[in-house]
Enzyme design. Structure first.
Site, PDB file in Angstrom:
ATOM      1  N   MET A  29       0.845  -1.200   0.000  1.00  9.64           N
ATOM      2  CA  MET A  29       0.000   0.000   0.000  1.00  9.64           C
ATOM      3  C   MET A  29       0.882   1.252   0.000  1.00  9.64           C
ATOM      4  O   MET A  29       0.415   2.345   0.359  1.00  9.64           O
ATOM      5  CB  MET A  29      -0.933  -0.014   1.207  1.00  9.64           C
ATOM      6  N   GLY A  30       2.134   1.074  -0.390  1.00  7.30           N
ATOM      7  CA  GLY A  30       3.017   2.229  -0.498  1.00  7.30           C
ATOM      8  C   GLY A  30       3.554   2.709   0.837  1.00  7.30           C
ATOM      9  O   GLY A  30       3.548   1.969   1.816  1.00  7.30           O
ATOM     10  N   HIS A  33       8.980   1.246   2.955  1.00 11.83           N
ATOM     11  CA  HIS A  33      10.046   1.262   3.969  1.00 11.83           C
ATOM     12  C   HIS A  33      10.912   0.018   3.779  1.00 11.83           C
ATOM     13  O   HIS A  33      10.637  -0.808   2.893  1.00 11.83           O
ATOM     14  CB  HIS A  33       9.442   1.342   5.378  1.00 11.83           C
ATOM     15  N   HIS A  36       9.253  -3.422   3.290  1.00 12.42           N
ATOM     16  CA  HIS A  36       8.817  -3.709   1.917  1.00 12.42           C
ATOM     17  C   HIS A  36      10.025  -4.078   1.058  1.00 12.42           C
ATOM     18  O   HIS A  36       9.979  -5.022   0.275  1.00 12.42           O
ATOM     19  CB  HIS A  36       8.178  -2.464   1.278  1.00 12.42           C
ATOM     20  N   ASP A 150       2.109  -9.236   9.089  1.00 15.84           N
ATOM     21  CA  ASP A 150       0.650  -9.383   8.990  1.00 15.84           C
ATOM     22  C   ASP A 150       0.351 -10.879   8.882  1.00 15.84           C
ATOM     23  O   ASP A 150      -0.096 -11.364   7.843  1.00 15.84           O
ATOM     24  CB  ASP A 150       0.149  -8.617   7.766  1.00 15.84           C
ATOM     25  N   GLN A 153      -3.084 -12.105   7.890  1.00 13.49           N
ATOM     26  CA  GLN A 153      -3.295 -11.841   6.462  1.00 13.49           C
ATOM     27  C   GLN A 153      -2.606 -12.916   5.614  1.00 13.49           C
ATOM     28  O   GLN A 153      -3.177 -13.438   4.650  1.00 13.49           O
ATOM     29  CB  GLN A 153      -2.735 -10.454   6.129  1.00 13.49           C
ATOM     30  N   SER A 185       6.734  -0.219   9.744  1.00  6.66           N
ATOM     31  CA  SER A 185       5.366  -0.089   9.257  1.00  6.66           C
ATOM     32  C   SER A 185       5.198   1.292   8.651  1.00  6.66           C
ATOM     33  O   SER A 185       5.803   2.267   9.121  1.00  6.66           O
ATOM     34  CB  SER A 185       4.396  -0.240  10.438  1.00  6.66           C
ATOM     35  N   SER A 186       4.369   1.381   7.637  1.00  9.00           N
ATOM     36  CA  SER A 186       4.093   2.681   7.029  1.00  9.00           C
ATOM     37  C   SER A 186       3.488   3.626   8.057  1.00  9.00           C
ATOM     38  O   SER A 186       3.662   4.840   7.993  1.00  9.00           O
ATOM     39  CB  SER A 186       3.121   2.512   5.860  1.00  9.00           C
ATOM     40  N   ARG A 187       2.772   3.057   9.014  1.00  7.05           N
ATOM     41  CA  ARG A 187       2.112   3.880  10.029  1.00  7.05           C
ATOM     42  C   ARG A 187       3.104   4.507  11.019  1.00  7.05           C
ATOM     43  O   ARG A 187       2.749   5.469  11.699  1.00  7.05           O
ATOM     44  CB  ARG A 187       1.098   3.049  10.810  1.00  7.05           C
TER      45      ARG A 187
HETATM   46  P1  AMP Z   1       1.529  -2.919   3.435  1.00  5.26           P
HETATM   47  O1  AMP Z   1       2.060  -1.894   2.494  1.00  5.26           O
HETATM   48  O2  AMP Z   1       1.536  -2.508   4.862  1.00  5.26           O
HETATM   49  O3  AMP Z   1       0.213  -3.491   2.979  1.00  5.26           O
HETATM   50  O4  AMP Z   1       2.554  -4.128   3.375  1.00  5.26           O
HETATM   51  C1  AMP Z   1       2.873  -4.765   2.159  1.00  5.26           C
HETATM   52  C2  AMP Z   1       3.583  -6.060   2.465  1.00  5.26           C
HETATM   53  O5  AMP Z   1       4.767  -5.768   3.204  1.00  5.26           O
HETATM   54  C3  AMP Z   1       2.737  -7.008   3.332  1.00  5.26           C
HETATM   55  O6  AMP Z   1       2.950  -8.336   2.889  1.00  5.26           O
HETATM   56  C4  AMP Z   1       3.315  -6.795   4.706  1.00  5.26           C
HETATM   57  O7  AMP Z   1       3.160  -7.906   5.561  1.00  5.26           O
HETATM   58  C5  AMP Z   1       4.775  -6.547   4.384  1.00  5.26           C
HETATM   59  N1  AMP Z   1       5.426  -5.825   5.463  1.00  5.26           N
HETATM   60  C6  AMP Z   1       5.007  -4.677   6.047  1.00  5.26           C
HETATM   61  N2  AMP Z   1       5.837  -4.330   7.048  1.00  5.26           N
HETATM   62  C7  AMP Z   1       6.795  -5.293   7.094  1.00  5.26           C
HETATM   63  C8  AMP Z   1       7.942  -5.503   7.918  1.00  5.26           C
HETATM   64  N3  AMP Z   1       8.273  -4.683   8.893  1.00  5.26           N
HETATM   65  N4  AMP Z   1       8.703  -6.593   7.673  1.00  5.26           N
HETATM   66  C9  AMP Z   1       8.372  -7.449   6.682  1.00  5.26           C
HETATM   67  N5  AMP Z   1       7.317  -7.311   5.870  1.00  5.26           N
HETATM   68  C10 AMP Z   1       6.530  -6.243   6.079  1.00  5.26           C
END
Ligand code: AMP
Length: 283
Positions: A29-30, A33, A36, A150, A153, A185-187
């Site tokens: 979802m962009g 970091h 990703h 996640d 998920q 995390s993006s957050r």
């Molecule tokens: P998101 O953009 O948050 O939807 O994450 C996209 C993908 O990156 C998902 O498969 C997440 O589980 C993975 N992801 C997000 N944060 C991390 C992290 N800190 N370490 C590994 N994978 C991550």
């Protein structure tokens, strides 16, 4: 690096690839970091070509406010991906994915969807299932990469692929953390300085829970974690659960034949952070 916003142009490019080219896919979802990027690097090692999608999927947000506040940083995302020599980035609009009906399909994930995140984020996994299924149909990857951050998920996507006989291999990737242990995390970019300072407490607690789980009853570990968060003025515990890794059902009694995992969701102000740790294997 090629950037496509249209399904048609992405698919034309994919159709022009040499026969036998293996495609790895990393949906995001962009607000890219290092977490990703670690998925992308793995996909690059294991495939001839990697497609990354950036799409903030409206149907997986249960709160409009959360969707509005979700960080959107497309320009810096694209430069980070360019530095990593990414092949293809897919940046569709909502209209491209959903046409005129921004709506989820209803899925049956055999109960996985009713636990934890499913309890607190109504409709979330129908939204995730809908967008991931759609993206898989568009990209047709051989392998798709998901983070264990996640974990629920990840299990839900595995279930969807298995139930719908989708021809894609799901690859689980380790959680990438900041030096102080906070899961990337993006957050995290929305945390204030003091919230950011408080946030590593989440992983510290998970690590201690893992140690305690070796010798204590699950209920004792759960009570301890809940107590610990009562003393954290900046962090509000939403849930802490110990669950079976396969079924995601809450642990009843420890069974050495099963693997367990702790799951946590915490609010720092209105920013919701999740994390997880395997309890029965080293990680
Ligand atoms: P998101 O953009 O948050 O939807 O994450 C996209 C993908 O990156 C998902 O498969 C997440 O589980 C993975 N992801 C997000 N944060 C991390 C992290 N800190 N370490 C590994 N994978 C991550």
């Amino acid at each position: 690096m090629l950037v496509f916003a249209k399904i048609k142009s992405l698919q034309q490019k994919i159709a022009s690839l040499k026969k036998g080219t293996t495609i790895g896919f990393v949906p995001t979802m962009g607000a890219i970091h290092q977490g990703h990027l670690s998925l992308i690097e793995r996909a690059q090692k294991e495939n001839d070509l990697v497609v990354i999608s950036i799409f903030v999927n409206p149907t997986q947000f249960d709160k409009q406010e959360d969707l509005i506040n979700y960080p959107k940083t497309i320009d810096t995302d694209l430069s980070a991906l360019k530095s990593l020599h990414c092949d293809i980035v897919f940046t569709p609009t909502s209209h491209e994915i959903y046409a005129d009906k921004i709506q989820s399909q209803a899925f049956n994930f055999e109960g996985l969807e009713h636990q934890m995140e499913g309890k607190f984020r109504s409709g979330h996994f129908d939204g995730v299932g809908t967008v991931v299924k759609r993206l898989f149909e568009i990209v047709k990857p051989h392998k798709a990469y998901f983070g264990e951050k996640d974990f629920q998920q990840l299990q839900i996507i595995r279930k969807m692929v298995q139930k719908h006989h989708m021809p894609v291999k799901i690859v689980a990737c380790n959680i990438y953390r900041e030096i102080d242990g906070l899961a990337m995390s993006s957050r995290n970019t929305r945390l204030s300085i003091v919230q950011r300072k408080a946030a590593p407490f989440i992983f510290k607690t998970l690590q201690q829970a893992k140690i305690d789980f070796a010798t204590k009853k699950a209920v004792e570990v759960i009570n301890w974690v809940e107590q610990e968060f009562k003393n954290q003025p900046l962090l509000e515990l939403e849930y802490f659960e110990i669950a079976d890794e396969e079924t995601l059902q809450s642990i009843q009694q420890k069974d050495p034949a099963h693997s367990y995992r702790a799951f946590i969701a915490v609010f720092a102000g209105n920013i919701r952070l999740i994390d997880t740790i395997a309890l029965t294997i080293d990680n």
